[in-house]
Design a protein around this motif. Structure first.
Motif, mmCIF file in Angstrom:
data_model
loop_
_atom_site.group_PDB
_atom_site.id
_atom_site.type_symbol
_atom_site.label_atom_id
_atom_site.label_comp_id
_atom_site.label_asym_id
_atom_site.label_seq_id
_atom_site.Cartn_x
_atom_site.Cartn_y
_atom_site.Cartn_z
ATOM 1 N N LEU A 168 103.835 74.925 -38.729
ATOM 2 C CA LEU A 168 104.359 74.609 -37.095
ATOM 3 C C LEU A 168 103.696 75.155 -36.297
ATOM 4 C CD1 LEU A 168 108.296 74.596 -38.024
ATOM 5 C CD2 LEU A 168 106.787 72.736 -37.624
ATOM 6 N N ALA A 169 103.669 76.622 -36.095
ATOM 7 C CA ALA A 169 103.268 77.300 -34.988
ATOM 8 C C ALA A 169 102.814 78.811 -35.401
ATOM 9 C CB ALA A 169 104.079 77.535 -33.878
ATOM 10 N N LEU A 170 101.530 79.252 -34.683
ATOM 11 C CA LEU A 170 100.970 80.454 -35.038
ATOM 12 C C LEU A 170 100.978 81.345 -33.638
ATOM 13 C CD1 LEU A 170 98.211 81.403 -37.132
ATOM 14 C CD2 LEU A 170 97.804 81.606 -35.012
ATOM 15 N N THR A 171 101.317 82.545 -33.682
ATOM 16 C CA THR A 171 100.802 83.492 -32.872
ATOM 17 C C THR A 171 100.128 84.473 -33.335
ATOM 18 O OG1 THR A 171 102.761 85.034 -33.499
ATOM 19 C CG2 THR A 171 103.368 83.271 -31.808
ATOM 20 N N ASP A 172 99.147 85.040 -32.365
ATOM 21 C CA ASP A 172 98.095 86.201 -32.979
ATOM 22 C C ASP A 172 98.215 87.279 -32.206
ATOM 23 O OD1 ASP A 172 96.712 84.406 -30.451
ATOM 24 O OD2 ASP A 172 95.889 86.184 -30.675
ATOM 25 N N ASN A 173 97.547 88.363 -32.899
ATOM 26 C CA ASN A 173 97.566 89.703 -32.171
ATOM 27 C C ASN A 173 96.295 90.250 -32.555
ATOM 28 O OD1 ASN A 173 98.337 92.295 -31.136
ATOM 29 N ND2 ASN A 173 99.093 93.044 -33.105
ATOM 30 N N LEU A 174 95.503 90.331 -31.503
ATOM 31 C CA LEU A 174 94.290 90.929 -31.366
ATOM 32 C C LEU A 174 93.932 92.410 -30.838
ATOM 33 C CD1 LEU A 174 91.165 90.824 -31.676
ATOM 34 C CD2 LEU A 174 91.115 89.421 -29.575
ATOM 35 N N ILE A 175 93.503 93.234 -31.619
ATOM 36 C CA ILE A 175 93.424 94.845 -31.258
ATOM 37 C C ILE A 175 91.801 95.097 -31.447
ATOM 38 C CG2 ILE A 175 93.942 97.336 -31.673
ATOM 39 C CD1 ILE A 175 96.359 96.190 -33.256
ATOM 40 N N SER A 176 91.374 95.545 -30.166
ATOM 41 C CA SER A 176 89.876 95.573 -29.939
ATOM 42 C C SER A 176 89.627 97.282 -29.603
ATOM 43 C CB SER A 176 89.258 94.616 -29.187
ATOM 44 O OG SER A 176 87.792 94.619 -29.095
ATOM 45 N N GLY A 177 88.386 97.613 -29.568
ATOM 46 C CA GLY A 177 87.951 98.717 -29.009
ATOM 47 C C GLY A 177 87.463 98.619 -27.434
ATOM 48 N N ASN A 178 87.293 97.356 -27.117
ATOM 49 C CA ASN A 178 86.911 97.040 -25.703
ATOM 50 C C ASN A 178 87.116 95.612 -25.571
ATOM 51 O OD1 ASN A 178 84.661 96.527 -27.602
ATOM 52 N ND2 ASN A 178 83.224 95.991 -25.680
ATOM 53 N N ALA A 179 86.797 95.201 -24.190
ATOM 54 C CA ALA A 179 87.307 93.922 -23.738
ATOM 55 C C ALA A 179 86.233 93.122 -23.609
ATOM 56 C CB ALA A 179 88.247 93.847 -22.324
ATOM 57 N N ASP A 180 85.335 93.057 -24.672
ATOM 58 C CA ASP A 180 84.222 92.088 -24.745
ATOM 59 C C ASP A 180 84.665 90.590 -24.358
ATOM 60 O OD1 ASP A 180 81.872 90.490 -25.632
ATOM 61 O OD2 ASP A 180 81.123 92.221 -26.478
ATOM 62 N N GLN A 181 84.142 90.131 -23.446
ATOM 63 C CA GLN A 181 84.670 88.511 -23.320
ATOM 64 C C GLN A 181 84.287 87.709 -24.233
ATOM 65 O OE1 GLN A 181 86.501 87.347 -20.458
ATOM 66 N NE2 GLN A 181 87.200 89.589 -20.277
ATOM 67 N N GLY A 182 82.907 87.868 -24.775
ATOM 68 C CA GLY A 182 82.335 86.891 -25.602
ATOM 69 C C GLY A 182 82.894 86.956 -26.852
ATOM 70 N N LEU A 183 83.143 88.394 -27.534
ATOM 71 C CA LEU A 183 83.766 88.476 -28.776
ATOM 72 C C LEU A 183 85.150 88.093 -28.852
ATOM 73 C CD1 LEU A 183 83.433 91.765 -30.734
ATOM 74 C CD2 LEU A 183 85.828 90.908 -30.229
ATOM 75 N N LEU A 184 85.862 88.459 -27.683
ATOM 76 C CA LEU A 184 87.496 87.893 -27.663
ATOM 77 C C LEU A 184 87.575 86.619 -27.560
ATOM 78 C CD1 LEU A 184 88.911 90.902 -25.266
ATOM 79 C CD2 LEU A 184 88.665 90.735 -27.840
ATOM 80 N N ARG A 185 86.643 85.785 -26.782
ATOM 81 C CA ARG A 185 86.623 84.577 -26.704
ATOM 82 C C ARG A 185 86.418 83.628 -28.110
ATOM 83 N NH1 ARG A 185 84.854 79.627 -24.942
ATOM 84 N NH2 ARG A 185 85.879 78.835 -23.138
ATOM 85 N N SER A 186 85.381 84.214 -28.658
ATOM 86 C CA SER A 186 84.986 83.651 -29.933
ATOM 87 C C SER A 186 85.968 83.698 -30.943
ATOM 88 C CB SER A 186 83.656 84.399 -30.486
ATOM 89 O OG SER A 186 83.348 83.714 -31.779
ATOM 90 N N LEU A 187 86.634 84.979 -31.003
ATOM 91 C CA LEU A 187 87.940 85.026 -31.862
ATOM 92 C C LEU A 187 88.867 84.011 -31.620
ATOM 93 C CD1 LEU A 187 88.298 88.837 -32.404
ATOM 94 C CD2 LEU A 187 87.904 87.119 -34.296
ATOM 95 N N ILE A 188 89.404 83.751 -30.618
ATOM 96 C CA ILE A 188 90.378 82.958 -30.275
ATOM 97 C C ILE A 188 90.132 81.539 -30.156
ATOM 98 C CG2 ILE A 188 92.071 82.232 -28.249
ATOM 99 C CD1 ILE A 188 92.333 84.950 -29.705
ATOM 100 N N LYS A 189 88.772 81.370 -29.979
ATOM 101 C CA LYS A 189 88.170 79.919 -30.252
ATOM 102 C C LYS A 189 88.420 79.424 -31.760
ATOM 103 C CE LYS A 189 84.214 77.064 -29.071
ATOM 104 N NZ LYS A 189 83.576 76.614 -30.620
ATOM 105 N N GLY A 190 88.154 80.318 -32.570
ATOM 106 C CA GLY A 190 88.161 79.947 -34.009
ATOM 107 C C GLY A 190 89.602 79.753 -34.414
ATOM 108 N N VAL A 191 90.465 80.611 -33.906
ATOM 109 C CA VAL A 191 91.960 80.424 -34.236
ATOM 110 C C VAL A 191 92.583 79.167 -33.564
ATOM 111 C CG1 VAL A 191 94.138 81.281 -33.624
ATOM 112 C CG2 VAL A 191 92.432 83.164 -34.022
#
Length: 414
Positions: A168-191
Motif C-alpha cells: 500500500l504505502a512506504l515511509t523512508d528514513n535516511l541517515i547521512s554524514g552530510n547533506a550531499d544533494q546529489g547523493l540524497l536525491r539519487s537515493l530518494i529517486k530510487g525509492v
C-alpha cells in the motif's frame, strides 16, 4: 531569543561581502526592494523567505537567525540546515500527496493513511521494515546510490507478498554524514521509482544529518512498508501438506544480504573487483538491484493452491529462516540439489572464496529468490505463469519427517 538588530546587521554584511545590492537580492528572491531594506533595518523575514535568503547568502538558516556563527550552531557541528531544507523540498516532489489513501491535514506532520477497504471482508495490515547498511557503503564507494533505494522497496514488497498481501504505502528514513544533494536525491529517486513501478505510495519520511556519528559520504537507509491482505487468505504455511511441490523463483544475485562478507572478500582479494562474469564485472553483479517479484506474484495472490512463500534472504538456501518457520511439525521440505540452477555469479563466488558446497548453501541463496509451496495439481501451471517473468522450476516436495529442511544430492556447479 532572536536579536533582530544583529540579524539585520548580519544580512547587510553578507550581502555586501557577496557584492550584491538590495535591488539584486530582491530580484533573486522575488520580493520588493523595500522588503530587503526592512530586513536590514531589523524586520526579520518570514519562514519561507529565510530559507531562500540563507541559500542566497550561503549560510545556514541557524547562522542567519543567530546573526552570525556561534560556537554551538548547527553549522559548527557540520550541518547545513539551508541545504537540508532545500533537499526536503526537493524530496517532497518524489512523494505521492495525491495517493487515494493519503489523508492530508494542513499543518499536521505525521503521515495519515486511509485504511478503509470495502472490497475486503476482514482486512489485515502487514507491517514490514528493513535497513540497508553494508550495501550502502559499497554503493557509495562504487557509485550505485540509486540501486539502494530500489533494493529496500523491492525487498519489502517481496516480504509483503510472502504473506499473501499487496503493498500500500512506504515511509523512508535516511541517515547521512552530510547533506550531499546529489547523493540524497539519487537515493530518494530510487525509492520513488520502485514505489511507482509497484503501485505503492511513497508517503514521505525523514532525513537526518549526523556528521558527528557518520563519515562524510556515508549513509544508511531504512524503510517501513504497509500492505494489506484478506485475513482468510493469509499465506502462513498452515495449509502446507504432504505431496505439495516446492517451486523456486530465481534471484539475480545476493539481493540485500551478505554484503559484509563481500566487503571482507574484496579487501582480501581486490583483484576480483574487475573480473568478468558473463560480460559484467564482479562489482556490477554485486550492485544489481533486488528484483521486484510483485508483478509475477500478483495474479497468484489469494489462490488457495498457494500454501507458502518463504523468501530466501537471511541465511542461505539450506537454512532459510522463513522456510524453516512456516513448515508445520511433522513435515519436511526436501530439496533436490541436482535440480538447482546456480547462477554463474555464485559459481564464481564459490571458486574465489574457497567456500565448499555446504558453506555456499548456508550463506547464500545460490540463485533462489523465494520458494513457492503449492498444491501438486497446480505446480506446473503456476511455474508456467511465473516463468513469464522469472526462471521458475520445481526443486523439491513436502514429505513426512521430523526435520524442517532436508537436502539430498549435490549441486551441479559446473
Amino acid at each position: 531569543m532572536l536579536d533582530s538588530k544583529r540579524v539585520a546587521a548580519f544580512i547587510a554584511m553578507k550581502r555586501r561581502e557577496m557584492g550584491l545590492t538590495q535591488a539584486q537580492v530582491a530580484e533573486k528572491l522575488g520580493v520588493s526592494y523595500q522588503a530587503v531594506s526592512k530586513w536590514e533595518r531589523g524586520t526579520v523575514p518570514n519562514v519561507e523567505i529565510v530559507v531562500e535568503l540563507a541559500k542566497l547568502l550561503r549560510v545556514s538558516v541557524d547562522t542567519l537567525l543567530a546573526g552570525g556563527e556561534s560556537w554551538f550552531s548547527y553549522e559548527k557541528a557540520g550541518i547545513d540546515l539551508a541545504s537540508l531544507d532545500a533537499f526536503k523540498g526537493d524530496a517532497a516532489s518524489f512523494c505521492e500527496p495525491d495517493s487515494p489513501r493519503m489523508v492530508s491535514v494542513p499543518g499536521y506532520a505525521p503521515l495519515l493513511l486511509d485504511i478503509h477497504f470495502p472490497e475486503l471482508q476482514e482486512p489485515v495490515l502487514i507491517m514490514s521494515a528493513n535497513t540497508i547498511g553494508s550495501k550502502c557503503k559499497m554503493a557509495a564507494k562504487y557509485g550505485y546510490t540509486e540501486v539502494v533505494g530500489r533494493d529496500i522497496v523491492n525487498d519489502l514488497i517481496t516480504h509483503t507478498c510472502s504473506a499473501g498481501g499487496h503493498p500500500l504505502a512506504l515511509t523512508d528514513n535516511l541517515i547521512s554524514g552530510n547533506a550531499d544533494q546529489g547523493l540524497l536525491r539519487s537515493l530518494i529517486k530510487g525509492v520513488s521509482e520502485a514505489c511507482r513501478e509497484n503501485k505503492c505510495a511513497l508517503l514521505g519520511g525523514s532525513t537526518c544529518i549526523q556528521p558527528q556519528t557518520m563519515r562524510l559520504g556515508e549513509y544508511t537507509l531504512s524503510a517501513t512498508m504497509v500492505g494489506v491482505v484478506e485475513k482468510r487468505k493469509i499465506v502462513d504455511g498452515s495449509a502446507i501438506k504432504e505431496g505439495d511441490r516446492i517451486l523456486v523463483v530465481a534471484s539475480n544475485g545476493l539481493h540485500t544480504s551478505h554484503y559484509t562478507q563481500m566487503r571482507v572478500l574484496l579487501e582480501r582479494r581486490p583483484q576480483i573487483e574487475k573480473e568478468k562474469i558473463e560480460g559484467e564485472t564482479f562489482i556490477q553483479h554485486l550492485m544489481r538491484p533486488h528484483p521486484s517479484y510483485y508483478k509475477a506474484l500478483k495474479p497468484l495472490l489469494g489462490r488457495p493452491e498457494l500454501h507458502g512463500m518463504p523468501v530466501v534472504t537471511i541465511g542461505g538456501l539450506a537454512n532459510s529462516r522463513q522456510l524453516y518457520r512456516i513448515m508445520p511439525d511433522g513435515l519436511t521440505a526436501e530439496l533436490d540439489l541436482r535440480k538447482l540452477h546456480p547462477l554463474p555469479f555464485f559459481r564464481f563466488l564459490k571458486n574465489v572464496s574457497g567456500y565448499d558446497e555446504k558453506e555456499m548453501l548456508n550463506y547464500h541463496n545460490c540463485g533462489v529468490g523465494l520458494c513457492l509451496i503449492v498444491d501438486k495439481g497446480s505446480a506446473e501451471e503456476i511455474a508456467k505463469e511465473i516463468s513469464q517473468h522469472f526462471d521458475c522450476y520445481e526443486l523439491g516436495r513436502i514429505k513426512q519427517g521430523r526435520e524442517k529442511i532436508v537436502l539430498k544430492n549435490h549441486v551441479k556447479w559446473e
